[in-house]
Design a protein around this motif. Structure first.
Motif, PDB file in Angstrom:
ATOM      1  N   VAL A  13     127.919  16.389  55.252  1.00  0.00           N
ATOM      2  CA  VAL A  13     129.223  16.857  54.761  1.00  0.00           C
ATOM      3  C   VAL A  13     130.140  15.666  54.475  1.00  0.00           C
ATOM      4  O   VAL A  13     130.807  15.611  53.432  1.00  0.00           O
ATOM      5  N   LEU A  14     130.169  14.692  55.382  1.00  0.00           N
ATOM      6  CA  LEU A  14     131.001  13.509  55.165  1.00  0.00           C
ATOM      7  C   LEU A  14     130.538  12.728  53.931  1.00  0.00           C
ATOM      8  O   LEU A  14     131.368  12.272  53.129  1.00  0.00           O
ATOM      9  N   LEU A  15     129.237  12.576  53.752  1.00  0.00           N
ATOM     10  CA  LEU A  15     128.726  11.875  52.580  1.00  0.00           C
ATOM     11  C   LEU A  15     129.103  12.620  51.300  1.00  0.00           C
ATOM     12  O   LEU A  15     129.457  12.005  50.296  1.00  0.00           O
ATOM     13  N   PHE A  16     129.055  13.923  51.343  1.00  0.00           N
ATOM     14  CA  PHE A  16     129.445  14.745  50.194  1.00  0.00           C
ATOM     15  C   PHE A  16     130.915  14.498  49.844  1.00  0.00           C
ATOM     16  O   PHE A  16     131.266  14.332  48.672  1.00  0.00           O
ATOM     17  N   ILE A  17     131.766  14.444  50.852  1.00  0.00           N
ATOM     18  CA  ILE A  17     133.194  14.165  50.633  1.00  0.00           C
ATOM     19  C   ILE A  17     133.379  12.767  50.028  1.00  0.00           C
ATOM     20  O   ILE A  17     134.159  12.584  49.090  1.00  0.00           O
ATOM     21  N   LEU A  18     132.669  11.780  50.579  1.00  0.00           N
ATOM     22  CA  LEU A  18     132.758  10.421  50.028  1.00  0.00           C
ATOM     23  C   LEU A  18     132.303  10.382  48.568  1.00  0.00           C
ATOM     24  O   LEU A  18     132.875   9.647  47.751  1.00  0.00           O
ATOM     25  N   ALA A  19     131.303  11.172  48.236  1.00  0.00           N
ATOM     26  CA  ALA A  19     130.828  11.236  46.851  1.00  0.00           C
ATOM     27  C   ALA A  19     131.891  11.860  45.945  1.00  0.00           C
ATOM     28  O   ALA A  19     132.061  11.435  44.799  1.00  0.00           O
ATOM     29  N   LEU A  20     132.600  12.854  46.450  1.00  0.00           N
ATOM     30  CA  LEU A  20     133.679  13.443  45.668  1.00  0.00           C
ATOM     31  C   LEU A  20     134.784  12.425  45.402  1.00  0.00           C
ATOM     32  O   LEU A  20     135.312  12.335  44.287  1.00  0.00           O
ATOM     33  N   VAL A  21     135.118  11.645  46.410  1.00  0.00           N
ATOM     34  CA  VAL A  21     136.122  10.590  46.238  1.00  0.00           C
ATOM     35  C   VAL A  21     135.621   9.559  45.231  1.00  0.00           C
ATOM     36  O   VAL A  21     136.387   9.087  44.374  1.00  0.00           O
ATOM     37  N   GLY A  23     133.717  10.100  42.752  1.00  0.00           N
ATOM     38  CA  GLY A  23     133.892  10.718  41.437  1.00  0.00           C
ATOM     39  C   GLY A  23     135.332  10.649  40.959  1.00  0.00           C
ATOM     40  O   GLY A  23     135.593  10.488  39.763  1.00  0.00           O
ATOM     41  N   MET A  24     136.277  10.746  41.882  1.00  0.00           N
ATOM     42  CA  MET A  24     137.691  10.687  41.505  1.00  0.00           C
ATOM     43  C   MET A  24     138.130   9.291  41.071  1.00  0.00           C
ATOM     44  O   MET A  24     138.995   9.157  40.206  1.00  0.00           O
ATOM     45  N   MET A  26     136.075   7.009  39.810  1.00  0.00           N
ATOM     46  CA  MET A  26     135.099   6.504  38.850  1.00  0.00           C
ATOM     47  C   MET A  26     135.736   5.845  37.617  1.00  0.00           C
ATOM     48  O   MET A  26     135.259   4.801  37.178  1.00  0.00           O
ATOM     49  N   PRO A  27     136.818   6.377  37.049  1.00  0.00           N
ATOM     50  CA  PRO A  27     137.381   5.735  35.850  1.00  0.00           C
ATOM     51  C   PRO A  27     137.884   4.304  36.078  1.00  0.00           C
ATOM     52  O   PRO A  27     138.035   3.551  35.121  1.00  0.00           O
ATOM     53  N   TRP A  28     138.127   3.917  37.297  1.00  0.00           N
ATOM     54  CA  TRP A  28     138.653   2.587  37.573  1.00  0.00           C
ATOM     55  C   TRP A  28     137.560   1.573  37.942  1.00  0.00           C
ATOM     56  O   TRP A  28     137.871   0.426  38.232  1.00  0.00           O
ATOM     57  N   LEU A  29     136.322   2.005  37.933  1.00  0.00           N
ATOM     58  CA  LEU A  29     135.225   1.097  38.245  1.00  0.00           C
ATOM     59  C   LEU A  29     134.837   0.280  37.014  1.00  0.00           C
ATOM     60  O   LEU A  29     135.045   0.715  35.873  1.00  0.00           O
ATOM     61  N   ALA A  30     134.257  -0.889  37.225  1.00  0.00           N
ATOM     62  CA  ALA A  30     133.878  -1.771  36.117  1.00  0.00           C
ATOM     63  C   ALA A  30     132.828  -1.129  35.208  1.00  0.00           C
ATOM     64  O   ALA A  30     132.827  -1.357  34.004  1.00  0.00           O
ATOM     65  N   ASN A  31     131.939  -0.328  35.780  1.00  0.00           N
ATOM     66  CA  ASN A  31     130.902   0.349  35.002  1.00  0.00           C
ATOM     67  C   ASN A  31     130.958   1.837  35.344  1.00  0.00           C
ATOM     68  O   ASN A  31     130.436   2.279  36.361  1.00  0.00           O
ATOM     69  N   MET A  32     131.600   2.602  34.463  1.00  0.00           N
ATOM     70  CA  MET A  32     131.782   4.029  34.741  1.00  0.00           C
ATOM     71  C   MET A  32     130.461   4.798  34.790  1.00  0.00           C
ATOM     72  O   MET A  32     130.324   5.744  35.556  1.00  0.00           O
ATOM     73  N   ARG A  33     129.480   4.400  33.985  1.00  0.00           N
ATOM     74  CA  ARG A  33     128.192   5.092  33.985  1.00  0.00           C
ATOM     75  C   ARG A  33     127.505   4.934  35.344  1.00  0.00           C
ATOM     76  O   ARG A  33     126.950   5.885  35.881  1.00  0.00           O
ATOM     77  N   MET A  34     127.569   3.735  35.902  1.00  0.00           N
ATOM     78  CA  MET A  34     127.000   3.519  37.239  1.00  0.00           C
ATOM     79  C   MET A  34     127.858   4.219  38.287  1.00  0.00           C
ATOM     80  O   MET A  34     127.341   4.687  39.308  1.00  0.00           O
TER      81      MET A  34
END
Length: 141
Positions: A13-21, A23-24, A26-34
């Motif tokens: 459940v915690l990993l799922f929450i971290l994955a949601l974050v 995703g939120m 993601m637009p600010w990462l250097a490589n959005m596809r990764m």
């Protein structure tokens, strides 16, 4: 056994929450596809841990092996998310050419991501072998 089951499900459940974050942001990462790959890796890893927790009573590994297997599952799932996130932040390409940036990052960044992905893979395969072995053995009555 019940403690390990609860550990796996809550870690999922915690990993799922971290994955949601992930995703939120993601637009600010250097490589959005990764970044999208990291998001999906985390979601699937969280669901995987919850599913393993659900079937955990079916395995019949001895105490220390059962504990080791549960820890390997959590370790590899979290390491996979962290390494994929770093690959997105560092914009690496060596082991992720399809989702990669198309160019190699600094050698130390590529080495961190490569090491993390390799270690995560070895840990997950080890976990799967252990659990498969534990599921094969009949429970003592």
């Amino acid at each position: 056994m019940e403690d390990q089951r609860r550990f796996l499900v809550s870690a999922g459940v915690l990993l799922f929450i971290l994955a949601l974050v992930t995703g939120m942001i993601m637009p600010w990462l250097a490589n959005m596809r990764m970044g999208l790959s990291a998001h999906l890796v985390g979601l699937l890893g969280g669901l995987f841990l919850m599913a393993i927790g659900a079937i955990w009573p079916l395995q019949n590994l001895p105490g220390k092996w059962s504990t080791a297997a549960a820890r390997l599952a959590v370790f590899s799932s979290y390491l996979n998310l962290c390494t994929s996130f770093l690959a997105a932040a560092f914009s690496t390409n060596r082991l992720t050419p399809l989702a990669g940036s198309g160019r190699l990052a600094a050698a130390w960044k590529e080495n961190i991501v490569t090491g993390g992905l390799v270690l995560s893979s070895v840990a997950m395969v080890s976990f799967c072998v252990l659990v498969l072995w534990g599921l094969r053995r009949a429970k003592a009555t």
